[in-house]
Enzyme design. Sequence first.
Site, PDB file in Angstrom:
ATOM      1  N   GLY A  91       0.842  -1.195   0.000  1.00 56.29           N
ATOM      2  CA  GLY A  91       0.000   0.000   0.000  1.00 56.29           C
ATOM      3  C   GLY A  91       0.878   1.245   0.000  1.00 56.29           C
ATOM      4  O   GLY A  91       0.535   2.280  -0.574  1.00 56.29           O
ATOM      5  N   LYS A 139      -2.490  -3.572  13.068  1.00 55.67           N
ATOM      6  CA  LYS A 139      -2.260  -3.204  11.669  1.00 55.67           C
ATOM      7  C   LYS A 139      -2.173  -1.693  11.511  1.00 55.67           C
ATOM      8  O   LYS A 139      -3.111  -0.968  11.835  1.00 55.67           O
ATOM      9  CB  LYS A 139      -3.416  -3.777  10.839  1.00 55.67           C
ATOM     10  CG  LYS A 139      -3.493  -3.310   9.428  1.00 55.67           C
ATOM     11  CD  LYS A 139      -2.486  -4.001   8.544  1.00 55.67           C
ATOM     12  CE  LYS A 139      -2.478  -3.370   7.173  1.00 55.67           C
ATOM     13  NZ  LYS A 139      -1.229  -3.548   6.474  1.00 55.67           N
TER      14      LYS A 139
HETATM   15  P1  ADP Z   1       4.024  -2.472   2.757  1.00 56.08           P
HETATM   16  O1  ADP Z   1       3.057  -1.366   2.534  1.00 56.08           O
HETATM   17  O2  ADP Z   1       4.834  -2.732   1.527  1.00 56.08           O
HETATM   18  O3  ADP Z   1       3.438  -3.710   3.350  1.00 56.08           O
HETATM   19  P2  ADP Z   1       5.295  -2.066   5.343  1.00 56.08           P
HETATM   20  O4  ADP Z   1       5.584  -0.706   5.868  1.00 56.08           O
HETATM   21  O5  ADP Z   1       4.198  -2.835   5.968  1.00 56.08           O
HETATM   22  O6  ADP Z   1       5.115  -1.884   3.771  1.00 56.08           O
HETATM   23  O7  ADP Z   1       6.603  -2.962   5.459  1.00 56.08           O
HETATM   24  C1  ADP Z   1       7.796  -2.645   4.773  1.00 56.08           C
HETATM   25  C2  ADP Z   1       8.728  -1.810   5.655  1.00 56.08           C
HETATM   26  O8  ADP Z   1       9.272  -2.590   6.702  1.00 56.08           O
HETATM   27  C3  ADP Z   1       9.965  -1.287   4.962  1.00 56.08           C
HETATM   28  O9  ADP Z   1       9.689  -0.142   4.203  1.00 56.08           O
HETATM   29  C4  ADP Z   1      10.917  -1.006   6.133  1.00 56.08           C
HETATM   30  O10 ADP Z   1      10.816   0.347   6.528  1.00 56.08           O
HETATM   31  C5  ADP Z   1      10.352  -1.858   7.262  1.00 56.08           C
HETATM   32  N1  ADP Z   1      11.278  -2.843   7.864  1.00 56.08           N
HETATM   33  C6  ADP Z   1      11.188  -3.226   9.153  1.00 56.08           C
HETATM   34  N2  ADP Z   1      12.100  -4.151   9.447  1.00 56.08           N
HETATM   35  C7  ADP Z   1      12.804  -4.378   8.318  1.00 56.08           C
HETATM   36  C8  ADP Z   1      13.893  -5.255   8.000  1.00 56.08           C
HETATM   37  N3  ADP Z   1      14.420  -6.085   8.906  1.00 56.08           N
HETATM   38  N4  ADP Z   1      14.369  -5.241   6.742  1.00 56.08           N
HETATM   39  C9  ADP Z   1      13.849  -4.406   5.818  1.00 56.08           C
HETATM   40  N5  ADP Z   1      12.820  -3.542   6.063  1.00 56.08           N
HETATM   41  C10 ADP Z   1      12.282  -3.530   7.303  1.00 56.08           C
HETATM   42 MG    MG Z   2       2.547  -3.967   5.292  1.00 59.76          MG
END
Ligand code: ADP
Ligand code: MG
Length: 315
Positions: free
Chosen positions: A13, A131
């Site tokens: 998203g 979430k």
């Molecule tokens: P999406 O909308 O793609 O689901 P999220 O924000 O839920 O995105 O999850 C992706 C984010 O997780 C990345 O942009 C990064 O900031 C974060 N993140 C947390 N832990 C890690 C990790 N160990 N390695 C890489 N990214 C991580």
């Molecule tokens: Mg996510």
Amino acid sequence: MRYGPTAVVALGGNAITREFEEGNITQQWANTRSSLVGVVELIKKGYRLAITHGNGPQVGNNLIRVEATRHMVPPLPLGVIVADLQGGMGYMIQQSLQNKLKMNHIDREVCTVLTQVLVDKNDPSILNPTKFVGPFIKEEDVDEMVQVRGWAVKEDPGRGYRRVVPSPSPLEIVEKEIINFLIRNEVILICSGGGGIPVYIEENGTYEGVDGVIDKDLAASVLAKEIEADELYILTAVDKVALNYRKPNEIQLDKISVDEARQYMEEGHFPKGSMGPKIQAAINFIEAGGKVVVIGSVEKMKDAIKGKTGTRIEA
Ligand code: ADP
Ligand code: MG
């Protein structure tokens, strides 16, 4: 054309509404279009394809819209907002992809399927929201959001504060028969958007909606299992999965096994509301017989398909 492997592509998203953008509709269209560059590569290779997408930023914005206008028009519950977004975001992805296929002279049908996903009505997340949705909140504003607006707010580790909503675990896709039928007939699907509309089955066998947002990565792994996909692509805002994320000793991972993924998860490298569900989705999918999961950035999907970037998770 001979058809190739089957893949599920999960678009974040945050890939469609970027963290440091306002998130207006022009930006959403532009991001939607550019997020499909890699998808077109898979289609050129003849893949059977299901595309799914997150809705975190959008669902939070729509909640704000509903709450701000509740004195003017009757409010909509979260479950219906999720359904509306499957339509709105599905439309943007569907039309953007249809246009890309036309420009590439590829003759494939594209279709968005409204998708309900079964959850347990006693899922612990209903009482303990996890979430992240909507925009980031300044630390000094958190108290007001909680006290005045009645929001649940949590810290997204390393990134800031955000509103949280219930997020029950996905068990099964209600429309799996029609989804399989369309996939077998080489239709490119957009389905299970925003993780699907959460529903449970009443004692008399009928469906009833739940006001929550299912994690789209966990739902993508259920979808990938149900269409017996070979590959699962989870596209987000980072190029690779990291250990010690955003710490001085950060290590970016190229390739890991399911056992290593599980071990790093236990060591706490992957937060619950962001990278955690992606890794869990990868583990679930590979354990159910999937061949490979690639976690990487939307912009670099073309290179990730070639194995030049992204993190690959295999058995
Ligand atoms: P999406 O909308 O793609 O689901 P999220 O924000 O839920 O995105 O999850 C992706 C984010 O997780 C990345 O942009 C990064 O900031 C974060 N993140 C947390 N832990 C890690 C990790 N160990 N390695 C890489 N990214 C991580
Ligand atoms: Mg996510």
